[in-house]
Write a protein that holds these residues in place. Sequence first.
Motif, PDB file in Angstrom:
ATOM      1  N   SER A  44       0.840  -1.261   0.042  1.00 47.94           N
ATOM      2  CA  SER A  44      -0.044  -0.145   0.199  1.00 47.94           C
ATOM      3  C   SER A  44       0.837   1.204  -0.059  1.00 47.94           C
ATOM      4  O   SER A  44       2.305   1.248   0.397  1.00 47.94           O
ATOM      5  N   ASP A  46       0.388   3.665   2.160  1.00 44.50           N
ATOM      6  CA  ASP A  46       0.728   4.315   3.505  1.00 44.50           C
ATOM      7  C   ASP A  46       2.020   3.745   3.812  1.00 44.50           C
ATOM      8  O   ASP A  46       2.581   4.340   4.780  1.00 44.50           O
ATOM      9  N   LEU A  53       2.952  13.046   2.949  1.00 43.41           N
ATOM     10  CA  LEU A  53       1.506  12.349   3.194  1.00 43.41           C
ATOM     11  C   LEU A  53       0.617  12.876   1.807  1.00 43.41           C
ATOM     12  O   LEU A  53       0.213  12.179   1.161  1.00 43.41           O
ATOM     13  N   SER A  54       0.901  14.205   1.265  1.00 45.32           N
ATOM     14  CA  SER A  54       0.188  14.552   0.100  1.00 45.32           C
ATOM     15  C   SER A  54       0.587  13.811  -1.011  1.00 45.32           C
ATOM     16  O   SER A  54      -0.190  13.561  -1.973  1.00 45.32           O
ATOM     17  N   THR A  55       1.842  13.334  -1.191  1.00 38.80           N
ATOM     18  CA  THR A  55       2.318  12.609  -2.308  1.00 38.80           C
ATOM     19  C   THR A  55       1.684  11.197  -2.031  1.00 38.80           C
ATOM     20  O   THR A  55       0.935  10.626  -3.174  1.00 38.80           O
ATOM     21  N   ARG A  56       1.580  10.749  -1.033  1.00 45.07           N
ATOM     22  CA  ARG A  56       0.915   9.313  -0.686  1.00 45.07           C
ATOM     23  C   ARG A  56      -0.426   9.367  -1.167  1.00 45.07           C
ATOM     24  O   ARG A  56      -1.249   8.469  -1.888  1.00 45.07           O
ATOM     25  N   GLU A  57      -1.044  10.585  -1.148  1.00 42.53           N
ATOM     26  CA  GLU A  57      -2.582  10.953  -1.129  1.00 42.53           C
ATOM     27  C   GLU A  57      -2.835  10.757  -2.566  1.00 42.53           C
ATOM     28  O   GLU A  57      -3.803   9.770  -3.181  1.00 42.53           O
ATOM     29  N   TRP A  58      -2.253  11.581  -3.391  1.00 38.09           N
ATOM     30  CA  TRP A  58      -2.636  11.504  -4.819  1.00 38.09           C
ATOM     31  C   TRP A  58      -2.091  10.386  -5.624  1.00 38.09           C
ATOM     32  O   TRP A  58      -2.706   9.752  -6.469  1.00 38.09           O
ATOM     33  N   GLY A  60      -2.610   7.243  -4.330  1.00 39.04           N
ATOM     34  CA  GLY A  60      -3.697   6.591  -4.072  1.00 39.04           C
ATOM     35  C   GLY A  60      -4.479   6.776  -4.670  1.00 39.04           C
ATOM     36  O   GLY A  60      -5.789   6.273  -4.911  1.00 39.04           O
ATOM     37  N   GLN A  61      -4.723   8.258  -5.068  1.00 40.92           N
ATOM     38  CA  GLN A  61      -6.118   8.599  -5.793  1.00 40.92           C
ATOM     39  C   GLN A  61      -5.900   7.881  -7.181  1.00 40.92           C
ATOM     40  O   GLN A  61      -6.857   7.730  -7.899  1.00 40.92           O
TER      41      GLN A  61
END
Length: 352
Positions: A44, A46, A53-58, A60-61
């Motif tokens: 994952s 995460d 964190l912002s990089t991991r978020e996009w 994941g999107q």
Amino acid sequence: MHHAKTDIRSLSLEKLKVLFANKNELAFRGKQVFEWLWKKSATSFDEMTNLPLSTREWLGQDFIINHIKVEDKQISSDKTIKSSFRLHDGFLVEGVLIPSDERMTACVSSQVGCSLTCKFCATGKMERERNLNADEIYDQVVHIRNWAMKHYNSPLSNIVYMGMGEPLLNYNNVLESIEKITSPQGLGMSNERITVSTAGIAKMIKKLADDEVRFRLAISLHAANDEKRNAIMPINETNNLDALIESLQYFHAKTKNRITFEYIAFKGFNDGIEDAKELMNLCKLANAKVNIIEYNPTGDDFFEKADTHKVNAFANYLVKNKVHATVRRSRGKDIDAACGQLANKKHSEALM
Ligand code: SAH
């Protein structure tokens, strides 16, 4: 519009770097992600804790990490471990860990089913459904490698592409998986410890030579003249022994890699001294050594395994004539993990 997310492991290191550059992020993030995916086997985004964190978020999107899942796992009385792996779209393939005194060998699948219909092989009775992606092959290695450590406290030493499917009919993905397995940014295993086994696709063997691959090649020969080989391996009708030997000579000249002929000894079919003589001639032409394999029944009464004294005489003839020959015992028979027995009894479920 809703788009299906891309499997991030379909992107090369180069493409990952470009992805980050396009997002105005540091290019080395591409390498970090690549290492998470192929060295640390992250499941994952995460887990990728050195990314903001912002990089991991996009990530994941836009992307997913498709993973194969262990469906069930059986341990043989001889310590061989077999598992069915469930693919993201429901299909099943099998992989095997074969421990021995000097080796820990992973046997991996390259296709769901197989198109070649070799008469003695359980996988040959299945339809070929699809090729495996590089990441699906890599994932099998990672799982099996973990079992070697967990169950036997030993690192994986060898990988053989001898599970379900014909690796040379899934050429690009197989080579890409080997690249991931051998790369220092991946598992860092040695090419010399990897063997790709093929039923003998001459054109693709030449392509391996042109691509200057460094892994080992095994040919499922099983018969040393065209008449007998046609009878058990339909692929021989379009890739006869002349074409096969010529491709192997080309391969050997270009790569100097070791070639092994695999030869299942079938009772009364290919286990005579005249067969050994024909095989010896092919070995000399192709610079190959021989692995004599015990036949594993696949619920088909047509074949029987050769008698031990015949196999020994066969092997002795080869050795006497200066052909390197070994006799290989079968492993994992009690759990249908042996050569040619990989077929999913639960296969039909995957289609429902
Ligand atoms: N398609 C590739 C790899 C899969 S088969 C190939 O043909 O090489 C892996 C090995 O198991 C091959 O040598 C194959 O011929 C052998 N094999 C298949 N069925 C077998 C059986 N019933 N008993 C013993 N070996 C078998």
